[in-house]
Design a protein around this motif. Structure first.
Motif, PDB file in Angstrom:
ATOM      1  N   GLN A  72       0.879  -1.455   0.254  1.00  0.00           N
ATOM      2  CA  GLN A  72       0.369   0.191   0.135  1.00  0.00           C
ATOM      3  C   GLN A  72       0.664   1.102   0.489  1.00  0.00           C
ATOM      4  N   ALA A  73       0.638   2.301  -0.908  1.00  0.00           N
ATOM      5  CA  ALA A  73       0.702   3.848  -0.466  1.00  0.00           C
ATOM      6  C   ALA A  73       1.436   4.536   0.744  1.00  0.00           C
ATOM      7  N   GLU A  74       2.441   4.900   1.474  1.00  0.00           N
ATOM      8  CA  GLU A  74       2.644   5.751   2.890  1.00  0.00           C
ATOM      9  C   GLU A  74       1.548   6.828   3.015  1.00  0.00           C
ATOM     10  N   GLN A  75       1.270   6.339   4.386  1.00  0.00           N
ATOM     11  CA  GLN A  75      -0.225   7.661   5.290  1.00  0.00           C
ATOM     12  C   GLN A  75       0.705   8.342   5.617  1.00  0.00           C
ATOM     13  N   VAL A  76       0.214   9.309   5.724  1.00  0.00           N
ATOM     14  CA  VAL A  76       1.259  10.570   7.027  1.00  0.00           C
ATOM     15  C   VAL A  76       0.152  10.320   7.898  1.00  0.00           C
ATOM     16  N   LEU A  77       0.334  10.165   9.461  1.00  0.00           N
ATOM     17  CA  LEU A  77      -0.168   9.379  10.599  1.00  0.00           C
ATOM     18  C   LEU A  77      -0.564  10.699  11.112  1.00  0.00           C
ATOM     19  N   SER A  78      -0.210  11.735  11.343  1.00  0.00           N
ATOM     20  CA  SER A  78      -0.763  13.045  12.003  1.00  0.00           C
ATOM     21  C   SER A  78      -0.065  14.984  11.366  1.00  0.00           C
ATOM     22  N   MET A  79      -1.260  15.354  11.247  1.00  0.00           N
ATOM     23  CA  MET A  79      -0.408  16.695  11.419  1.00  0.00           C
ATOM     24  C   MET A  79      -0.121  17.905  12.350  1.00  0.00           C
ATOM     25  N   ASP A  80       0.699  18.918  12.078  1.00  0.00           N
ATOM     26  CA  ASP A  80       0.297  19.269  13.438  1.00  0.00           C
ATOM     27  C   ASP A  80      -0.217  19.462  14.055  1.00  0.00           C
ATOM     28  N   ALA A  81       0.058  19.735  15.496  1.00  0.00           N
ATOM     29  CA  ALA A  81      -0.930  19.872  17.109  1.00  0.00           C
ATOM     30  C   ALA A  81      -0.787  21.039  17.475  1.00  0.00           C
ATOM     31  N   GLU A  82      -1.420  21.254  18.272  1.00  0.00           N
ATOM     32  CA  GLU A  82      -1.089  22.703  18.477  1.00  0.00           C
ATOM     33  C   GLU A  82       0.084  22.676  19.673  1.00  0.00           C
ATOM     34  N   PRO A  83       0.842  23.587  19.931  1.00  0.00           N
ATOM     35  CA  PRO A  83       2.320  23.546  20.927  1.00  0.00           C
ATOM     36  C   PRO A  83       1.502  23.820  22.684  1.00  0.00           C
ATOM     37  N   GLU A  84       2.082  23.200  22.993  1.00  0.00           N
ATOM     38  CA  GLU A  84       1.538  22.644  24.604  1.00  0.00           C
ATOM     39  C   GLU A  84       3.449  23.141  25.139  1.00  0.00           C
ATOM     40  N   PRO A  85       3.101  23.584  26.616  1.00  0.00           N
ATOM     41  CA  PRO A  85       4.245  24.024  27.049  1.00  0.00           C
ATOM     42  C   PRO A  85       5.184  22.440  28.224  1.00  0.00           C
ATOM     43  N   ALA A  86       5.348  21.397  27.697  1.00  0.00           N
ATOM     44  CA  ALA A  86       5.663  20.124  28.331  1.00  0.00           C
ATOM     45  C   ALA A  86       4.806  19.304  27.598  1.00  0.00           C
ATOM     46  N   LEU A  87       6.715  18.171  27.856  1.00  0.00           N
ATOM     47  CA  LEU A  87       5.532  16.994  26.727  1.00  0.00           C
ATOM     48  C   LEU A  87       5.361  16.331  27.600  1.00  0.00           C
ATOM     49  N   VAL A  88       4.142  15.378  27.612  1.00  0.00           N
ATOM     50  CA  VAL A  88       2.979  14.608  28.138  1.00  0.00           C
ATOM     51  C   VAL A  88       2.291  13.790  27.102  1.00  0.00           C
ATOM     52  N   LYS A  89       2.529  12.503  27.728  1.00  0.00           N
ATOM     53  CA  LYS A  89       2.566  11.226  27.519  1.00  0.00           C
ATOM     54  C   LYS A  89       1.432  10.455  28.026  1.00  0.00           C
ATOM     55  N   ARG A  90       0.760  10.359  27.515  1.00  0.00           N
ATOM     56  CA  ARG A  90      -0.692   9.231  28.216  1.00  0.00           C
ATOM     57  C   ARG A  90       0.134   7.919  28.284  1.00  0.00           C
ATOM     58  N   PRO A  91      -0.087   6.406  28.779  1.00  0.00           N
ATOM     59  CA  PRO A  91       0.115   5.527  28.433  1.00  0.00           C
ATOM     60  C   PRO A  91      -0.574   4.940  27.451  1.00  0.00           C
ATOM     61  N   ALA A  92      -0.185   3.519  26.805  1.00  0.00           N
ATOM     62  CA  ALA A  92      -0.754   3.442  26.284  1.00  0.00           C
ATOM     63  C   ALA A  92      -0.963   2.348  26.445  1.00  0.00           C
ATOM     64  N   VAL A  93      -2.691   2.021  27.280  1.00  0.00           N
ATOM     65  CA  VAL A  93      -3.205   1.102  27.871  1.00  0.00           C
ATOM     66  C   VAL A  93      -4.026   1.762  28.864  1.00  0.00           C
ATOM     67  N   ARG A  94      -5.312   0.806  28.813  1.00  0.00           N
ATOM     68  CA  ARG A  94      -6.507   0.802  29.213  1.00  0.00           C
ATOM     69  C   ARG A  94      -5.713   1.179  30.562  1.00  0.00           C
ATOM     70  N   LYS A  95      -7.644   1.675  31.433  1.00  0.00           N
ATOM     71  CA  LYS A  95      -6.727   1.931  32.850  1.00  0.00           C
ATOM     72  C   LYS A  95      -8.123   0.658  33.895  1.00  0.00           C
ATOM     73  N   PRO A  96      -7.490   0.267  34.679  1.00  0.00           N
ATOM     74  CA  PRO A  96      -6.386   1.088  35.955  1.00  0.00           C
ATOM     75  C   PRO A  96      -4.529   0.965  35.155  1.00  0.00           C
ATOM     76  N   ALA A  97      -3.763   1.719  35.247  1.00  0.00           N
ATOM     77  CA  ALA A  97      -2.844   1.120  35.125  1.00  0.00           C
ATOM     78  C   ALA A  97      -2.056   0.559  36.228  1.00  0.00           C
ATOM     79  N   ILE A  98      -0.961  -0.443  36.252  1.00  0.00           N
ATOM     80  CA  ILE A  98      -0.049  -1.093  36.948  1.00  0.00           C
ATOM     81  C   ILE A  98       0.971  -0.478  36.888  1.00  0.00           C
ATOM     82  N   ILE A  99       1.184  -0.218  37.884  1.00  0.00           N
ATOM     83  CA  ILE A  99       3.114   1.013  38.277  1.00  0.00           C
ATOM     84  C   ILE A  99       3.741  -0.074  39.671  1.00  0.00           C
TER      85      ILE A  99
END
Length: 498
Positions: free
Chosen positions: A324-351
């Motif tokens: 298949q042809a290449e697909q761009v995954l995301s376009m520019d998002a809005e600027p944010e003060p800090a790098l924030v990442k949500r875990p790619a798991v369903r709640k509840p997270a196990i730490i």
């Protein structure tokens, strides 16, 4: 992608099993077999991609383990052995006295024709870093890249083979690596030294190495890249964000530093005065996230991808699927003060806190009212919180490899630092009620399902810039397109089919 040819020498692996277990395989599928597990006192199992099959009614005895051990090569310092002339890996589990009480016989396959999706990067001479969860095929692709570089592109290629996984067991490497040369590593801790030795003694044009995992190895990789040698390697992590957040390995993609902007610069950028920026040129020109056997996400310019990730919290990438042809995954998002990442798991997270106070982590979880809990053992953990100074611990590396958990680190074992990292992980945005964040996430997840099922765009409710950034990350994880439209305060997100 061209047709793939598989060579697995599976009969040689099965020949090491006791007769009673060997007889079970004529009636079992062989194509998708991942590994055979033999644990003392437990029923032997064959594990496939989607299921597990018991091989016998009787549990494994010490005599069964000894019979297998007698037919394989010597175990190294990493408790791994092989079968000469094959790509199979046999890993041992020992008791406290050093006695082998468990074996994992992992099937090694040479698969030809697996790199068409990244062939342009390889042929272009780019240094390439492969990411992906355990078992997704990183080493298989490394092996094929080494063969293509040596045989089809006529380059001088050296493979640094720490556990003999790339070139197989024995002094003569497996034919799957073509004419590439192979340097074995006496002990895993010496991998960085062998990397430098390869460059200084053998004049390679390309070096292939598996599992870059320590700061010494990351430094050696940078040294090699700076000498103009094409470097192909793998590292622990599933996506680019993992490396950016990993203090040990972030240097592979340029490293991260905190800088203070002037008032005018901060106003022009629309950020706080203190921001994270890339520290240096990346060691690897391109990063490839291996999603599955037929799917990869390519970041062809690591520097640009990291800069965007630090600026917006979303990294650009292109999905490449077989045929298949290449697909761009995301376009520019809005600027944010800090790098924030949500875990790619369903709640509840196990730490699982590693070298950190479990009580402190639980106290912060209660204070922030986060839907997560801690565990004393890492087996089921989806997130590992660790002290930065312990990030190179061999035990921690094994935990991450076997569980696939996301690693986050703090510099000090303090409540304040634990609080900050948990706020980033769980998208706790300053000045925004968590209920609003949760509602925005539920809205975007519902919209994503609608876009995937109907293949039609979905328009979300107006949100603030910080909340839209969180929504952008959710969309990006599902490999869809998203952009902000309209003017404040009616600016909103629109999601498009990928």
């Amino acid at each position: 992608m061209s047709a793939q040819e598989r060579v697995d020498d599976l009969d040689l692996l099965l020949a090491t099993l006791p007769t009673s277990l060997r007889h079970a395989f004529p009636n079992l599928p062989r194509e998708e077999l991942l590994e055979i597990v033999l644990d003392l006192g437990r029923i032997p199992q064959a594990r496939y991609v989607s299921h597990t099959v018991n091989l016998a009614a009787e549990p494994v005895a010490l005599a069964d383990l000894d019979a297998v051990i007698a037919q394989v090569g010597d175990f190294g310092a990493d408790n791994r052995a092989g079968i000469e002339g094959t790509l199979h890996r046999i890993s041992a589990i020992r008791n406290r006295k050093g006695r082998v009480i468990g074996l994992t016989l992992r099937v090694g396959r040479a698969v030809y024709g697996t790199i068409d999706a990244v062939r342009d990067l390889v042929e272009g001479g780019k240094s390439l870093l492969l990411l992906g969860r355990p078992g997704v095929g990183k080493t298989t692709r490394l092996r094929e890249i080494a063969r293509v570089l040596a045989d089809e592109l006529n380059k001088r290629v050296i493979i640094i083979d720490t556990s003999n996984e790339i070139g197989g067991d024995g002094d003569v490497p497996h034919p799957a690596i073509g004419s590439a040369r192979r340097m074995q590593v006496p002990h895993p801790v010496e991998q960085h030294a062998v990397l430098i030795e390869a460059v200084e003694n053998h004049m390679p044009e390309a070096i292939v190495v598996d599992e870059i995992g320590t700061s010494a190895e990351a430094l050696a990789a940078r040294t090699i890249a700076e000498r103009g040698v094409q470097l192909i390697g793998t590292a622990h992590g599933t996506v680019l964000e993992n490396l950016v957040l990993n203090p040990t390995l972030s240097d592979l993609v340029g490293g991260v530093q905190t800088v203070t902007l002037t008032d005018e610069e901060a106003r022009l950028r629309g950020t706080q005065k203190t921001v994270s920026e890339r520290k240096a040129p990346p060691t690897f020109d391109a990063v490839v996230e291996i999603v599955g056997r037929e799917e990869v996400v390519v970041h062809p310019d690591t520097a640009t991808a990291v800069d965007k990730l630090l600026r917006t919290g979303v990294s650009s990438g292109a999905r490449r699927l077989s045929g298949q042809a290449e697909q761009v995954l995301s376009m520019d998002a809005e600027p944010e003060p800090a790098l924030v990442k949500r875990p790619a798991v369903r709640k509840p997270a196990i730490i699982f806190p590693y070298a950190l106070s479990r009580d402190s982590v639980e106290r912060v979880l209660r204070d922030l009212q986060l839907d997560a809990r801690t565990v004393g053992k890492p087996d089921r953990a989806t997130i590992v919180l660790a002290l930065r100074s312990r990030a190179d611990d061999p035990r921690l590396r094994r935990i991450l490899e076997t569980t696939g958990a996301e690693l986050y680190t703090v510099k000090k074992n303090s409540t304040a630092q634990i609080r900050r990292i948990l706020q980033r992980i769980f998208n706790v945005v300053a000045g925004v009620e968590q209920a609003e964040i949760d509602a925005a996430v539920r809205e975007v997840e519902a919209a994503v399902e609608q876009v995937l099922s109907r293949h039609e765009p979905a328009r979300l409710s107006p949100r603030s810039s910080a909340v839209r950034s969180v929504q952008h990350r959710v969309v990006s994880r599902h490999h869809l397109l998203a952009e902000s439209q309209g003017s404040e305060p009616e600016r909103h997100l629109v999601i498009y089919p990928g």
